[in-house]
Motif scaffolding. Structure first.
Motif, mmCIF file in Angstrom:
data_model
loop_
_atom_site.group_PDB
_atom_site.id
_atom_site.type_symbol
_atom_site.label_atom_id
_atom_site.label_comp_id
_atom_site.label_asym_id
_atom_site.label_seq_id
_atom_site.Cartn_x
_atom_site.Cartn_y
_atom_site.Cartn_z
ATOM 1 N N ASN A 1 0.830 -1.201 0.000
ATOM 2 C CA ASN A 1 0.000 0.000 0.000
ATOM 3 C C ASN A 1 0.867 1.255 0.000
ATOM 4 O O ASN A 1 1.740 1.399 0.849
ATOM 5 N N GLU A 2 0.612 2.154 -0.947
ATOM 6 C CA GLU A 2 1.226 3.482 -0.931
ATOM 7 C C GLU A 2 0.256 4.393 -0.187
ATOM 8 O O GLU A 2 -0.753 4.832 -0.743
ATOM 9 N N VAL A 3 0.550 4.661 1.094
ATOM 10 C CA VAL A 3 -0.464 5.239 1.975
ATOM 11 C C VAL A 3 -0.422 6.758 2.042
ATOM 12 O O VAL A 3 -0.990 7.357 2.947
ATOM 13 N N ASN A 4 0.210 7.401 1.076
ATOM 14 C CA ASN A 4 0.249 8.856 1.052
ATOM 15 C C ASN A 4 -0.660 9.450 -0.017
ATOM 16 O O ASN A 4 -0.759 10.664 -0.137
ATOM 17 N N ASP A 5 -1.307 8.579 -0.793
ATOM 18 C CA ASP A 5 -2.169 9.051 -1.874
ATOM 19 C C ASP A 5 -3.261 8.005 -2.087
ATOM 20 O O ASP A 5 -2.960 6.853 -2.378
ATOM 21 N N CYS B 1 -3.891 5.762 -6.825
ATOM 22 C CA CYS B 1 -2.585 5.371 -7.369
ATOM 23 C C CYS B 1 -2.713 4.346 -8.498
ATOM 24 O O CYS B 1 -2.127 3.254 -8.428
ATOM 25 N N GLU C 1 -5.902 -0.338 1.061
ATOM 26 C CA GLU C 1 -5.985 0.867 1.879
ATOM 27 C C GLU C 1 -6.125 2.124 1.034
ATOM 28 O O GLU C 1 -6.319 3.210 1.570
ATOM 29 N N ASN C 2 -6.009 1.981 -0.294
ATOM 30 C CA ASN C 2 -6.258 3.094 -1.204
ATOM 31 C C ASN C 2 -7.543 2.849 -1.984
ATOM 32 O O ASN C 2 -7.940 1.708 -2.206
ATOM 33 N N TYR D 1 -7.517 6.993 5.679
ATOM 34 C CA TYR D 1 -7.390 8.408 5.340
ATOM 35 C C TYR D 1 -8.217 9.364 6.190
ATOM 36 O O TYR D 1 -7.967 10.573 6.161
ATOM 37 N N LYS E 1 -6.043 11.472 8.256
ATOM 38 C CA LYS E 1 -4.947 12.147 7.550
ATOM 39 C C LYS E 1 -5.403 13.470 6.932
ATOM 40 O O LYS E 1 -4.661 14.084 6.164
ATOM 41 N N LYS F 1 -7.504 13.756 4.625
ATOM 42 C CA LYS F 1 -7.655 13.519 3.198
ATOM 43 C C LYS F 1 -8.901 12.680 2.990
ATOM 44 O O LYS F 1 -9.268 11.881 3.850
#
Length: 379
Positions: free
Chosen positions: A78-82, A85, A119-120, A159, A162, A164
């Motif tokens: 998971n790329e959890v900053n965006d 994706c 998670e995205n 999110y 966050k 977001k």
């Protein structure tokens, strides 16, 4: 040339053949049946009294991108900053030295999908690979094998703290629609030469063009219906991943010819979405006419548990032949490579497993595994 002789052959497409022979040349099955001529120079493996199945297929895992015994440094699913994706590719995060891949082929699972996590909202592109090898590019069966999107609890939990989106299910659906509309506009303008290449939108265009399916993480019945609603709105190929409460909307899936990959069922009800978990789901979906596959979602359930998932589904009413298909041919079809793997028949890849007894019995041991005609277990 190799001949596996005298086994109880579970073809997964034409029933069970007692005392049959499978003839392999290089990486392909070239014949199977009761009266197969064996060349004098062929290596012969006796499978008398043993079960021979297609290599098992698990069409939803995180093998290689959620490595075992490796810690956070190798947790790449998971790329959890965006939350959006689509340009990410699971193949770029796979470490073929993940010990889980050894567990896969040594337990008879020869092909898997590796997919980004949930998670995205849009997690990225899945890849289908064989489970044996040291260079992932040489293991690929289909790349990409789908675009992962997640409905329900997981993106919201990730999110909402966050600052977001998404913080609601409405936001998840809205973000998906918004990005699909952007991709439609991008495709038109890119083909006209008006915009530069955009990898994020390009991935969504592949889905819009039906080159790859939407692989929708959806446990709850309402989330499944939201995925269906979006797929119909934009004319997408859809697969429901997990389908924990799929039995509640079985007729809706069946009448739209939407496949379901079910599992992992061997889990506690650790979140609200799993409250309807039952080992009867595979049987209920099959009875309604839904094409099903069983999955482990490794590492959430170890990949070596795939046969156990099938055994529990049989206990709760799934016919044995459908249980076999659910971990072989059906799973291969859902990946989109059913013409190459998933059954024991002429022309297919020589991916096979030999068991010392009933493949659905807990006590049964695996004796031999072949991938592309190569003996990989024991090794």
């Amino acid at each position: 040339m190799l001949a596996i002789q005298g086994g109880i052959v579970y073809t997964a497409v034409s029933g069970v053949l007692q005392g049959a022979t499978i003839l392999i040349d290089k990486n392909k099955i070239i014949d199977v049946g009761h009266h197969v001529p064996i060349p004098h120079n062929a290596q012969i493996i006796s499978a008398e009294g043993k079960s021979v199945t297609p290599g098992l297929v698990d069409c939803h895992t995180h093998l290689g991108i959620a490595e075992e015994a490796a810690g956070d440094a190798h947790l790449d699913k998971n790329e959890v900053n965006d939350p959006v994706c689509p340009h990410l590719r699971a193949i770029d995060g796979i470490n073929p030295e993940d010990p889980g891949l050894h567990d896969a082929y040594s337990s008879g699972t020869t092909t898997i999908i590796v997919t980004p996590g949930s998670e995205n909202v849009i997690g990225g592109q899945s890849v289908a690979i064989k489970t044996y090898g040291n260079i992932v590019d040489n293991m690929v069966v289909r790349q990409p094998a789908g675009l992962k999107m997640a409905f329900g609890e997981n993106p919201i939990k990730m999110y909402m703290n966050k600052n977001k989106p998404p913080s609601t299910r409405m936001s998840i659906a809205g973000m998906i629609r918004e990005n699909i509309i952007k991709a439609q506009s991008y495709d038109k303008n890119y083909r006209a030469g008006n915009v530069d290449r955009n990898l994020r939108l390009e991935a969504i265009v592949m889905m819009l063009n039906k080159e790859i399916p939407l692989r929708a993480h959806a446990h709850a019945a309402d989330d499944i219906m939201t995925a269906i609603r979006i797929a119909e709105e934009f004319d997408l190929i859809l697969t429901i991943e997990h389908a924990t409460a799929g039995h509640k909307v079985a007729e809706e899936l069946a009448k739209r010819n939407i496949a379901a990959t079910i599992g992992p069922s061997i889990t506690a009800r650790v979140k609200v979405e799993l409250k309807d978990r039952t080992y009867q789901t595979p049987a209920l979906l099959h009875q309604a006419g839904v094409k099903i596959a069983l999955i482990t979602d490794h590492p959430f359930l170890p990949v070596s548990s795939l046969r156990l998932e099938a055994a529990l589904a049989i206990r709760e009413g799934l016919p044995r032949d459908i249980a076999m298909k659910a971990i072989t041919q059906n799973a291969a079809d859902i990946i989109g490579v059913g013409d190459r793997i998933g059954s024991i028949e002429k022309g297919k890849d020589a991916d096979l497993a030999i068991f010392d007894g009933d493949p659905f019995a807990i006590s049964t041991q695996i004796e031999h595994v072949f991938i592309n005609g190569q003996s990989v277990f024991p090794n």
